[in-house]
Design an enzyme around this catalytic site. Structure first.
Site, short mmCIF file in Angstrom:
data_model
loop_
_atom_site.label_atom_id
_atom_site.label_comp_id
_atom_site.label_asym_id
_atom_site.label_seq_id
_atom_site.Cartn_x
_atom_site.Cartn_y
_atom_site.Cartn_z
N ASN A 9 -9.90 -3.48 -90.94
CA ASN A 9 -9.09 -3.92 -89.80
C ASN A 9 -7.72 -4.38 -90.28
OD1 ASN A 9 -10.72 -3.56 -87.49
ND2 ASN A 9 -11.99 -5.29 -88.13
N ASP A 69 -12.58 -4.00 -100.87
CA ASP A 69 -12.50 -5.45 -100.84
C ASP A 69 -11.62 -5.87 -102.01
OD1 ASP A 69 -13.37 -7.61 -99.20
OD2 ASP A 69 -14.56 -8.37 -100.86
N THR A 70 -10.72 -6.79 -101.74
CA THR A 70 -9.73 -7.19 -102.75
C THR A 70 -9.75 -8.69 -102.93
OG1 THR A 70 -8.28 -5.30 -102.32
CG2 THR A 70 -7.25 -7.25 -103.28
N LYS A 176 5.66 -1.36 -104.56
CA LYS A 176 4.40 -2.09 -104.81
C LYS A 176 3.33 -1.13 -105.32
CE LYS A 176 0.80 -4.89 -102.61
NZ LYS A 176 0.26 -5.53 -101.40
N ARG A 182 -4.51 -1.74 -105.59
CA ARG A 182 -5.00 -0.83 -104.54
C ARG A 182 -4.68 0.62 -104.90
NH1 ARG A 182 -3.42 -3.76 -100.90
NH2 ARG A 182 -5.49 -4.65 -100.62
P1 ITT Z 1 -10.71 -5.75 -94.28
O1 ITT Z 1 -11.89 -6.51 -94.80
O2 ITT Z 1 -10.77 -5.48 -92.82
O3 ITT Z 1 -10.40 -4.53 -95.08
P2 ITT Z 1 -9.28 -8.16 -95.09
O4 ITT Z 1 -7.89 -8.64 -94.80
O5 ITT Z 1 -10.43 -9.02 -94.67
O6 ITT Z 1 -9.40 -6.68 -94.47
P3 ITT Z 1 -10.06 -8.40 -97.90
O7 ITT Z 1 -11.24 -9.19 -97.52
O8 ITT Z 1 -10.22 -7.28 -98.86
O9 ITT Z 1 -9.36 -7.80 -96.60
O10 ITT Z 1 -8.87 -9.22 -98.49
C1 ITT Z 1 -8.91 -10.53 -98.79
C2 ITT Z 1 -7.56 -11.16 -98.69
O11 ITT Z 1 -6.90 -10.97 -99.94
C3 ITT Z 1 -6.59 -10.61 -97.65
O12 ITT Z 1 -6.77 -11.16 -96.39
C4 ITT Z 1 -5.26 -11.03 -98.25
O13 ITT Z 1 -5.00 -12.37 -97.96
C5 ITT Z 1 -5.52 -10.88 -99.75
N1 ITT Z 1 -5.04 -9.58 -100.23
C6 ITT Z 1 -5.75 -8.43 -100.32
N2 ITT Z 1 -4.97 -7.45 -100.83
C7 ITT Z 1 -3.76 -8.00 -101.05
C8 ITT Z 1 -2.52 -7.51 -101.54
O14 ITT Z 1 -2.36 -6.23 -101.89
N3 ITT Z 1 -1.50 -8.35 -101.62
C9 ITT Z 1 -1.63 -9.64 -101.27
N4 ITT Z 1 -2.73 -10.19 -100.78
C10 ITT Z 1 -3.81 -9.37 -100.67
#
Ligand code: ITT
Length: 196
Positions: A9, A69-70, A176, A182
């Protein structure tokens, strides 16, 4: 052409990945596939949460799909916020509150090294049923003392990747992507799919 549903999302993730896609792939964000649900991420690892998102969408659509997931892993904070990155400062998922918490927790600490880590989960309809694959991308860097830049999302204003002298939030999506966690994970996903 491979068509894949992207179980997310997060429109920022979609934008970053769309700019890497070649004409041999069609990525359909979850919302465009007509699925408007927020999938819980209750697990202790990026891998398990990525699987949870992908399997939820796979079970609804029965189509090839992937999720990611990040987490931002800060060495002096024992890897935090890590898997809790989205909700570090609470259930509100507030980017600014999360950044403030990181800066306060690092206030008196000298070691500001950190990394972003992305885990992609691909669920693929193989000849003998669903196959599961994982791809990982890491971007090392450090946390700045203050916020810089307006672009990007999440922790971008305080993350400076190795080899750069500015934050992710001061970079275009294309710039980036030359450094990012990513991009590294997605490149492996696309290489794998091209080999099939
Ligand atoms: P989905 O699960 O729907 O994919 P999300 O926003 O919940 O979206 P994540 O759980 O993977 O995604 O991400 C965790 C948080 O980490 C996200 O809300 C950001 O605050 C941060 N994050 C992830 N990728 C990032 C990036 O490339 N740059 C900066 N912050 C990032």
């Amino acid at each position: 052409m491979h068509t894949l549903i992207f179980a997310t999302n997060n429109q920022n993730k979609v934008n970053e990945i769309q700019s890497l896609v070649g004409s041999d792939f069609k990525i359909i964000p979850q919302k465009e596939a007509g699925i408007d649900i927020d999938i819980p991420e209750p697990h202790d690892t990026l891998q398990e949460n990525a699987y949870e998102k992908a399997i939820t969408i796979f079970n609804i659509t029965n189509q090839n799909c992937f999720s990611e997931d990040t987490g931002l892993e800060i060495n002096a904070l024992n890897g935090e916020p890590g898997v809790k990155s989205a909700r570090y400062a609470g259930e509100g998922r507030d980017f600014q509150a999360n950044i403030d918490k990181v800066l306060i927790n690092l206030d008196s600490l000298e070691n500001r090294t950190a990394q972003f880590r992305t885990v992609i989960c691909l669920l693929w309809k193989g000849t003998n049923g669903m196959e599961t694959y994982y791809f990982e991308g890491i971007c090392k860097g450090h946390i700045s003392n203050e916020m810089h830049g307006e672009k990007g999302f999440g922790y971008d204003p305080i993350f400076i990747p190795e080899g750069a002298s500015k934050s992710f939030a001061e970079m275009s999506i294309e710039e980036k992507n030359t450094f990012s966690h990513r991009q590294k994970a997605v490149t492996q996903l696309f290489e794998f799919l091209r080999s099939r």
